[in-house]
Design a protein around this motif. Sequence first.
Motif, PDB file in Angstrom:
ATOM      1  N   ALA A   1       1.963  12.076  -2.306  1.00 14.92           N
ATOM      2  CA  ALA A   1       3.223  11.336  -2.214  1.00 14.92           C
ATOM      3  C   ALA A   1       4.351  12.041  -2.942  1.00 14.92           C
TER       4      ALA A   1
ATOM      5  N   SER B   1      -0.272   8.570  -5.725  1.00  9.31           N
ATOM      6  CA  SER B   1      -0.942   9.626  -4.981  1.00  9.31           C
ATOM      7  C   SER B   1      -0.238  10.963  -5.188  1.00  9.31           C
TER       8      SER B   1
ATOM      9  N   ARG C   1       0.827  -1.209   0.000  1.00 10.48           N
ATOM     10  CA  ARG C   1       0.000   0.000   0.000  1.00 10.48           C
ATOM     11  C   ARG C   1       0.862   1.261   0.000  1.00 10.48           C
TER      12      ARG C   1
ATOM     13  N   TRP D   1       0.813   4.003  -2.860  1.00  9.87           N
ATOM     14  CA  TRP D   1       0.587   5.419  -2.512  1.00  9.87           C
ATOM     15  C   TRP D   1       1.688   6.295  -3.115  1.00  9.87           C
TER      16      TRP D   1
END
Length: 618
Positions: free
Chosen positions: A60, A57, A49, A53
Amino acid sequence: ARSRLGKWLAVSRFLLNFDPRGRSRGTASKTEQPATPLRLSLPKNVTARVFDWLRGSNPALIPLALIVGAGAGAGAVLFRYLILWVTELATGHADYSNAGRVGSPHFPHLGVYFLLLVPAIGGLLYGPLIDRFAKEARGHGVPEVMYAVSARGGRISPKVAVVKSIASAICIGTGGSVGREGPIVQIGSALGSTLGQRLRVPPARMRLLVACGAAGGISATFNAPIAAVFFALELILGDFASESFGMVVLASVTADVIGRAAFGTHPFLTLPQFHQVAGIEYLFYAVLGLLAAAVGVFFIRVLYGFEDIFDRYWPGPMWLRPATGGVLLGGLLIALPEMYGVGYPILEKSIGGGYSGGFLLLLLVGKLVAVSLTIAIGGSGGVFAPSLFIGAMLGSSYGAGLHVIFPNVSGPAGAYGLIGMGAVFAAASRAPITAVLIIFELTGDYTIVLPLMVAIVLSTIVSRALSKDSIYTLKLSRRGVDLTHRPPGALEGITVGDAMKPVPEPVQEDAALSDLIDRFARDALETLPVVDSAGTYRGIVTAFETEQAADDELHDLTAGQLARSIPTLRTDQSLQDALSVLLSGEQHGVPVVAHPEGRIVGWLTHRDVLKAYSEVRH
């Protein structure tokens, strides 16, 4: 209490008998079934995860930019110390360019003629290193980074950072008359690309990490975080989007903090304050901009002209060329030792009025030849600092001449030297924003900005008229790479008309919100076209926007009021162009419109593009 004690004993027995391979230790009987393997899936899931991310993301990007900036800053610090160590090892001085025509304590019997030996030894070290491990580390590194960003999705081999730092440090430390900024850009960019490759980030994010590394390298070596940001955006990324700007700023500031912690808060160059005497000097600075354009283009021609000569007449292997050419470079250094290494002390002294106008012109020509010779023999180093050096010599000699002819209305020669630095760099690199900001940050004087912009704008315009390519892009153009034109893709030969599907039944602009709700509930569509009473395209309305309007109880809205305009396509456009339109927004489909009447004739979605691509492959 007995119950809790029993639970603790059971847990203890489990831990004592637990075997990571999934079997229980102890004296279990043969009839017992093998213990079910214990799967500790939480750490694996958490790691997956975290990686997901970081890869996808937007928040991030912040830690990634900080990591790349810190790495680029540390790499720049290490690289500068490596150059210093090699220079002292070879010459016995921290910077030989300002030491005069003296010998080296390490070669006491050779006197000044050790300069014939040192560049050849350096070439014998970095030549095979580059040829064996990373050929892209040869020459000035910025074009390789630009090519990686434009054509390779930001992918740079991890070994480039190591090979480039070692080879460039040896080249500069043993007399190569090149800059350290180009290698630092390539080192920082390689660090950013390596991180992106390890995380398997998408190409857009990879390119951004490469730009962060480039900005970090420039920021740490120049103590100029603002100019470093625009260098990365203007030359490397070619994108001034807000997201790109924010991440590159983070990386640049982080690297600058590390650089200041290592080298102090003072600028790496000690330059005089800019001083303007009269308004007529704007005319003088405009003329300087024109001269800088000619010198910048001449610098480009000489640099690649030397390379052509060596490519044509060098008969031996490429790895041996730096050692053999190093003897020629050594002869030049004996005649003009100020050309040894980067030469920042000579630049400072020239702007401070330490040389006569005639000797400044000699230094200008000497640097042109020394840089071109170093790159032509296969050396590793940048052209950023040499362009600043050449500009300083041009501007200072020009200012010295003006001070003789117009003593009452012209400022000190050093003021023209500062302007000349930015103007020649802008003419050679075609990066006017970076040129303005780098000189402004080095001087910290706002009064220099207006005359600086006059000279830089003129030098950039004239240099574009004189030469199509910059000093960076010409290296790629000579290899058949044109960064301004996208190579044809697999979808280039297919038109939108070939791949589009029929138009979904449009909704009239006066349709009520309830009609839209019923239509989206009935049809499995995310987007609908909106037309007026004449059938002319008005825009699109989406299921999401309709749902929001219903949730806000805006029942009096019509389809025309909810409709928004998006880019449209033509039937004769290629799918390659259509794909960029589809990717430019979040819409699920794009209308195909017949011009000039504006009638919708088709509809194109991502699925249609993929279907056409699949047919081409098979």
